[in-house]
Every structure is written in structure tokens, then in C-alpha cells.
Motif scaffolding. Structure first.
Motif, PDB file in Angstrom:
ATOM      1  N   LYS A  67     -67.867 -12.134 -25.304  1.00  0.00           N
ATOM      2  CA  LYS A  67     -66.838 -12.888 -26.045  1.00  0.00           C
ATOM      3  C   LYS A  67     -65.963 -13.701 -25.096  1.00  0.00           C
ATOM      4  N   SER A  68     -65.517 -13.095 -23.990  1.00  0.00           N
ATOM      5  CA  SER A  68     -64.627 -13.804 -23.060  1.00  0.00           C
ATOM      6  C   SER A  68     -65.344 -14.971 -22.386  1.00  0.00           C
ATOM      7  N   THR A  69     -66.657 -14.818 -22.140  1.00  0.00           N
ATOM      8  CA  THR A  69     -67.433 -15.927 -21.572  1.00  0.00           C
ATOM      9  C   THR A  69     -67.478 -17.095 -22.555  1.00  0.00           C
ATOM     10  N   ILE A  70     -67.655 -16.778 -23.843  1.00  0.00           N
ATOM     11  CA  ILE A  70     -67.653 -17.818 -24.872  1.00  0.00           C
ATOM     12  C   ILE A  70     -66.283 -18.491 -24.939  1.00  0.00           C
ATOM     13  N   VAL A  71     -65.211 -17.709 -24.858  1.00  0.00           N
ATOM     14  CA  VAL A  71     -63.859 -18.267 -24.879  1.00  0.00           C
ATOM     15  C   VAL A  71     -63.658 -19.228 -23.714  1.00  0.00           C
ATOM     16  N   ASN A  72     -64.070 -18.826 -22.526  1.00  0.00           N
ATOM     17  CA  ASN A  72     -63.940 -19.704 -21.363  1.00  0.00           C
ATOM     18  C   ASN A  72     -64.746 -20.992 -21.561  1.00  0.00           C
ATOM     19  N   ARG A  73     -65.931 -20.873 -22.168  1.00  0.00           N
ATOM     20  CA  ARG A  73     -66.767 -22.048 -22.390  1.00  0.00           C
ATOM     21  C   ARG A  73     -66.121 -22.997 -23.400  1.00  0.00           C
ATOM     22  N   LEU A  74     -65.632 -22.462 -24.512  1.00  0.00           N
ATOM     23  CA  LEU A  74     -65.049 -23.318 -25.548  1.00  0.00           C
ATOM     24  C   LEU A  74     -63.751 -23.966 -25.098  1.00  0.00           C
ATOM     25  N   SER A  75     -62.995 -23.274 -24.256  1.00  0.00           N
ATOM     26  CA  SER A  75     -61.699 -23.808 -23.813  1.00  0.00           C
ATOM     27  C   SER A  75     -61.796 -24.529 -22.477  1.00  0.00           C
ATOM     28  N   SER A  76     -63.015 -24.594 -21.916  1.00  0.00           N
ATOM     29  CA  SER A  76     -63.220 -25.252 -20.603  1.00  0.00           C
ATOM     30  C   SER A  76     -62.281 -24.686 -19.553  1.00  0.00           C
ATOM     31  N   ALA A  77     -62.125 -23.363 -19.564  1.00  0.00           N
ATOM     32  CA  ALA A  77     -61.226 -22.695 -18.625  1.00  0.00           C
ATOM     33  C   ALA A  77     -61.928 -21.468 -18.067  1.00  0.00           C
ATOM     34  N   THR A  78     -61.259 -20.820 -17.125  1.00  0.00           N
ATOM     35  CA  THR A  78     -61.785 -19.570 -16.564  1.00  0.00           C
ATOM     36  C   THR A  78     -60.708 -18.503 -16.597  1.00  0.00           C
ATOM     37  N   ASP A  79     -59.813 -18.602 -17.582  1.00  0.00           N
ATOM     38  CA  ASP A  79     -58.668 -17.690 -17.630  1.00  0.00           C
ATOM     39  C   ASP A  79     -59.043 -16.301 -18.118  1.00  0.00           C
ATOM     40  N   ALA A  80     -59.939 -16.223 -19.120  1.00  0.00           N
ATOM     41  CA  ALA A  80     -60.278 -14.913 -19.669  1.00  0.00           C
ATOM     42  C   ALA A  80     -61.094 -14.123 -18.654  1.00  0.00           C
ATOM     43  N   ILE A  81     -60.740 -12.861 -18.450  1.00  0.00           N
ATOM     44  CA  ILE A  81     -61.430 -12.021 -17.478  1.00  0.00           C
ATOM     45  C   ILE A  81     -62.819 -11.689 -17.993  1.00  0.00           C
ATOM     46  N   VAL A  82     -63.830 -11.979 -17.170  1.00  0.00           N
ATOM     47  CA  VAL A  82     -65.217 -11.672 -17.502  1.00  0.00           C
ATOM     48  C   VAL A  82     -65.727 -10.660 -16.496  1.00  0.00           C
ATOM     49  N   HIS A  83     -66.179  -9.511 -16.984  1.00  0.00           N
ATOM     50  CA  HIS A  83     -66.685  -8.461 -16.107  1.00  0.00           C
ATOM     51  C   HIS A  83     -67.700  -7.634 -16.883  1.00  0.00           C
ATOM     52  N   ASP A  84     -68.766  -7.233 -16.219  1.00  0.00           N
ATOM     53  CA  ASP A  84     -69.844  -6.502 -16.873  1.00  0.00           C
ATOM     54  C   ASP A  84     -69.453  -5.048 -17.095  1.00  0.00           C
ATOM     55  N   GLU A  85     -68.520  -4.874 -18.004  1.00  0.00           N
ATOM     56  CA  GLU A  85     -68.016  -3.539 -18.318  1.00  0.00           C
ATOM     57  C   GLU A  85     -67.375  -3.585 -19.695  1.00  0.00           C
ATOM     58  N   PRO A  86     -67.725  -2.652 -20.590  1.00  0.00           N
ATOM     59  CA  PRO A  86     -67.125  -2.665 -21.936  1.00  0.00           C
ATOM     60  C   PRO A  86     -65.619  -2.419 -21.873  1.00  0.00           C
ATOM     61  N   GLY A  87     -64.896  -3.033 -22.809  1.00  0.00           N
ATOM     62  CA  GLY A  87     -63.467  -2.753 -22.947  1.00  0.00           C
ATOM     63  C   GLY A  87     -62.568  -3.469 -21.974  1.00  0.00           C
ATOM     64  N   VAL A  88     -63.061  -4.541 -21.320  1.00  0.00           N
ATOM     65  CA  VAL A  88     -62.215  -5.266 -20.375  1.00  0.00           C
ATOM     66  C   VAL A  88     -61.075  -5.969 -21.115  1.00  0.00           C
ATOM     67  N   THR A  89     -61.403  -6.682 -22.210  1.00  0.00           N
ATOM     68  CA  THR A  89     -60.378  -7.354 -23.015  1.00  0.00           C
ATOM     69  C   THR A  89     -59.794  -6.355 -24.012  1.00  0.00           C
ATOM     70  N   ARG A  90     -58.460  -6.319 -24.097  1.00  0.00           N
ATOM     71  CA  ARG A  90     -57.795  -5.402 -25.019  1.00  0.00           C
ATOM     72  C   ARG A  90     -56.850  -6.144 -25.957  1.00  0.00           C
ATOM     73  N   ASP A  91     -55.944  -6.920 -25.405  1.00  0.00           N
ATOM     74  CA  ASP A  91     -55.026  -7.693 -26.234  1.00  0.00           C
ATOM     75  C   ASP A  91     -55.731  -8.948 -26.731  1.00  0.00           C
ATOM     76  N   ARG A  92     -55.102  -9.636 -27.676  1.00  0.00           N
ATOM     77  CA  ARG A  92     -55.630 -10.929 -28.098  1.00  0.00           C
ATOM     78  C   ARG A  92     -54.969 -12.007 -27.236  1.00  0.00           C
ATOM     79  N   THR A  93     -55.774 -12.877 -26.676  1.00  0.00           N
ATOM     80  CA  THR A  93     -55.277 -13.922 -25.776  1.00  0.00           C
ATOM     81  C   THR A  93     -55.715 -15.282 -26.308  1.00  0.00           C
ATOM     82  N   TYR A  94     -54.821 -16.260 -26.190  1.00  0.00           N
ATOM     83  CA  TYR A  94     -55.035 -17.576 -26.783  1.00  0.00           C
ATOM     84  C   TYR A  94     -55.293 -18.615 -25.704  1.00  0.00           C
ATOM     85  N   ARG A  95     -56.237 -19.523 -25.983  1.00  0.00           N
ATOM     86  CA  ARG A  95     -56.518 -20.648 -25.103  1.00  0.00           C
ATOM     87  C   ARG A  95     -56.622 -21.905 -25.971  1.00  0.00           C
TER      88      ARG A  95
END
Length: 463
Positions: free
Chosen positions: A16-44
Motif C-alpha cells: 500500500k505505501s509503495t502505491i501511495v508513493n507512486r500516486l503522489s510522486s513522493a517517497t515519504d511513506a515508509i516502505v519496508h518488507d515487514e507487516p505492520g509498518v504503517t499504523r496511522d493514516r498519512t496524507y499525501r
């Protein structure tokens, strides 16, 4: 202007975070090969064709499991879905349909929000069509094969997505004050963000390291037309708790701390949150030093003040102790609050306004030189062993954010640290600059170059 929101939803570790970075043309969302990295909702903020919108990243959705943060993550996902114009369910094309995907699809059908199905990790266009076809069984319509890493297929997804977005006028820049909330783990940063915004914007837990991403929240503070007070906008940035470097392992916490340091760098004002129960620690001192090095304005927020047994002198004793230990930012104002009860939280933005104003303030060359003339008359520059005395020719402010003043002297080495601190104190006493660092640049100037430089400075001042 309120932009339409696109909620990115799915089970853990589908990208999901990789898709967010792609759609927003940013690299802000943390992407890591581990479940549960994203917890809060973050807006771009994102853009496609003629449409601006906000894409919101959410934590991995798991039902029927109440361990650790999962119930809180579900609350954040539900809040994102409630405000969304369209949702994108992200699934993993390499694993194929999973029972958890079907469970989320069934849950989404109970909501009136339109849903698009993005089959991620389809790096091969030919194989992607085959991978995506497996997901027709979810009953959410056409599955779009996409690759968050390479970007393939996202154009077709976005073409369909914007048909669900309401039309908006062209965006105009809205002035905003960027405020980063930083501190050690578990000092109450997320609780403070929630108190300032009036909603459960961040997950709050007694477990250290709950917040990982830097979470942006745009808040408007209403004005008072009768009193001539205009409304103001603030971008509040909650950050991951910053521990000692040797205690941090490579992974989500490492990335979160890097985001926190970037948040300091892109902010106008930093709220340094201190735990009143723990007092000032070595890590707090390092953070204060970092804020000063970056040249950011700051407000020291002493949280959990409601948990302290107090008498009439307690606040003054605490204030003196904290100022002594945080001498890096002795110019910062201090406030004692309780994010839990909201005590004095509404006054924090008043201090933010004051610090932001001083941080960008400019002072004329004539005023600066009046201060210098008075300072030198009270305390002459030092004389070295050869009997040569330092001489300050003139000063001028060269930039703001932070205020930076260039002092042109005969020889910078003749001015020791004590005298340099004395000059800075004089500027602060005479000109203010409360809440912001002040940088003094000591520049050597030959006497024969002085007249031409002074003429150019006077011309620039008149312009």
C-alpha cells in the motif's frame, strides 16, 4: 480548499505505501518488507490529469484479531474510509487471492464508497493480466494489474479513479506555518497532535515507537473579524520518537527517525516535547542541539504536567532546571501542558505564532547599527596581546529564517567567544527575536574596501 480523498486499503504487506508513493510522486511513506509498518493514516497530495486530490495511506487491515495495535489501526482505516470519495483495495498479485482479501472486500461492500481493485506486484505486463484475473472472484469489478515499484498500470487505474472525484478549481497557495512535533518515544507527541486537532488523528499507546511515519495534518485556526484577527493555517507534523542512535536497528524505526529529522528541517517551528516526569534527558539535549543547528524556531512543551505534585514554586523550579539543561535553545519559550486533559494546549499555537513571526522578521540596517553602537559604548571590543583592538565597522541583516546578521570587523579573530555572546545578548535584549536562533556572521573587512561596501549596503537598504 478541501481536496477529495482517496483511501488506500488492504491487508498487511501488499504494498500500500509503495502505491501511495507512486500516486503522489513522493517517497515519504515508509516502505519496508515487514507487516505492520504503517499504523496511522498519512496524507499525501497527488495530481492526475486536471484533478488534485489527497491519497491517504492506512495500516494493514486485519479483522477478528485484537492484539497490539490492530484495533487502533482498524479505527484509522474506518476514519479514512468515512472521509474518502473513492477507495482503492490493494492486493498482492504474486500470492493470489487470500481469505483476508475476501474479508476486506465483503466489508467494503457494506459502505457506500466506490471501490477500485489494484493488483500490485504485477511487474510483468503479460503475467500481470493473468495474475489480476484471479481477483475477479472478489466481486469488486475489474482488477487493475499495477506495479507500485515500476509504475506500470497505474495510469489506467488513475484514469478510472478520477471519474469518481468531484471537480475542484485550480489550487491556490494557502500560507501555512509548518510545525514539527518532536521528542523521545512515549513523551506524548501523538496525544499532543490529537489535542491540537481535536480528533484522534494519531494512534496513542503506552508502547514506545507507536508512531513511525511523519504524519501531516493541516489545521485552520479561526480568526476573529471583530478584533481584526485573521484565520491561520498550520501544518502539524507528528514524528517518530527519537532514541539514541546505538539503540536503533535498521528497519521501520530507522526510517521513522530519518523522517523526523527531515520534518525538523522542513518546519518553521519545532515543538520539542519534554516529559515532565522524566525531566530533561541526554537525548532531549541532543534534539535541542539539532534544532539549533538546523536554525529552526522552537517552543519547549513540557507535557504530563497534570501528573506532577505542585506547590507555588514548582513551575519556576522546573523552568530554571529545563533552561539550564537545554541551553542550546535558551531563546525558546516554554509552556507546561497536559495533552491528556488538554490543559493549556490551546495556548501552544499562540507561542508558535510568536516564534514564527520572529523567525522570519527583518530589521533595518540603521536599527542594527544603533544597537551595535550602544553595545560597543557599554563594552568595548577586546584587545589582543599585541595591543590591537577589535573594531566593528557596521552590521546588516543578510537573511531571515533564521535571522542572520553579518558583522563587518577589522579582524574576526580579535573577538573572543565571550564578546560574541555579549553582542548576541544585546541584539536579543534590544530587538527581541524570542523563539528563534540568531546567527552572527563575523566578516573581516579591509578599511579600504569599507567605504564601497557601506555605499552598496545603504543603496540596498533604501531599495
Amino acid at each position: 480548499m478541501v481536496l477529495p480523498i482517496v483511501a488506500i486499503i488492504g491487508r498487511p504487506n501488499v504494498g500500500k505505501s509503495t502505491i501511495v508513493n507512486r500516486l503522489s510522486s513522493a517517497t515519504d511513506a515508509i516502505v519496508h518488507d515487514e507487516p505492520g509498518v504503517t499504523r496511522d493514516r498519512t496524507y499525501r497530495q497527488a495530481f492526475w490529469q486536471d484533478r488534485d486530490y489527497l491519497v491517504v495511506d492506512t495500516g494493514g487491515l486485519i479483522f477478528n484479531d485484537d492484539t497490539e495495535f490492530l484495533p487502533l489501526i482498524r479505527e484509522q482505516v474506518m476514519a479514512a474510509l468515512a472521509e474518502a470519495s473513492v477507495a482503492v483495495l490493494v492486493v498482492d498479485g504474486q500470492t493470489g487471492p487470500m481469505p483476508a482479501d475476501q474479508e476486506i472486500a465483503d466489508w467494503l461492500r457494506q459502505h457506500p464508497v466506490p471501490v477500485l481493485l489494484a493488483v500490485n506486484k504485477c511487474e510483468s505486463p503479460q503475467q500481470g493480466i493473468i495474475q489480476a484475473s484471479q481477483f475477479w472472484e472478489l466481486g469488486l469489478g475489474e482488477p487493475f494489474p499495477v506495479s507500485g515499484i515500476h509504475g506500470s498500470g497505474t495510469g489506467e487505474l488513475l484514469d478510472q479513479l478520477i471519474t469518481y472525484l468531484p471537480g475542484v478549481d485550480t489550487l491556490t497557495d494557502v500560507p501555512e506555518t509548518r510545525v514539527a512535533i518532536v521528542g523521545r518515544p512515549n513523551v506524548g507527541k501523538s496525544s499532543l497532535l490529537n489535542a491540537l486537532t481535536g480528533e484522534n488523528r494519531s494512534i496513542v499507546s503506552s508502547i514506545s515507537g507507536t508512531t513511525r511515519d511523519a504524519i501531516d495534518m493541516l489545521v485552520e485556526r479561526p480568526g476573529d473579524p471583530e478584533k481584526g484577527i485573521e484565520s491561520k493555517n498550520y501544518r502539524l507534523i507528528d514524528t517518530a520518537g527519537i532514541r539514541k542512535k546505538k539503540s536503533v536497528e535498521y528497519g521501520p524505526e530507522f526510517f521513522g527517525i530519518n523522517r523526523a529529522f527531515k520534518a525538523i528541517r522542513r518546519s518553521d517551528v519545532v515543538l520539542l516535547v519534554i516529559d515532565a516526569l522524566d525531566g530533561v534527558t541526554e537525548q532531549d539535549q541532543k534534539l535541542a542541539g539539532r534544532i539549533a543547528e538546523e536554525g529552526r524556531a522552537a517552543v519547549i512543551v513540557v507535557n504530563k504536567w497534570d501528573a506532577i505534585e505542585k506547590d507555588s514554586n514548582t513551575i519556576y523550579e522546573y523552568q530554571k532546571t529545563i533552561q539550564d539543561r537545554l541551553y542550546f535553545v535558551e531563546w525558546a519559550q516554554m509552556i507546561f501542558v497536559s495533552a491528556l486533559t488538554g490543559q493549556r494546549a490551546e495556548k501552544i499555537l499562540d507561542l508558535v505564532d510568536a516564534a514564527a513571526f520572529e523567525h522570519q522578521r527583518r530589521v533595518t540596517t540603521s536599527v542594527i547599527n544603533e544597537v551595535l553602537q550602544e553595545a560597543v559604548s557599554w563594552h568595548s571590543p577586546p584587545t589582543n596581546r599585541q595591543g590591537r583592538q577589535g573594531k566593528i565597522y557596521y552590521g546588516t541583516q543578510v537573511t531571515s529564517q533564521p535571522p542572520t546578521i553579518a558583522l563587518f570587523v577589522n579582524e574576526p579573530k580579535r573577538f573572543n567567544d565571550n564578546y560574541r555572546r555579549y553582542i548576541e545578548r544585546q541584539f536579543r535584549q534590544q530587538l527581541g527575536f524570542t523563539g528563534t536562533p540568531v546567527r552572527l556572521l563575523w566578516r573581516g573587512k579591509k578599511s579600504r574596501d569599507l567605504d564601497d561596501a557601506q555605499i552598496n549596503t545603504n543603496r540596498a537598504t533604501r531599495v
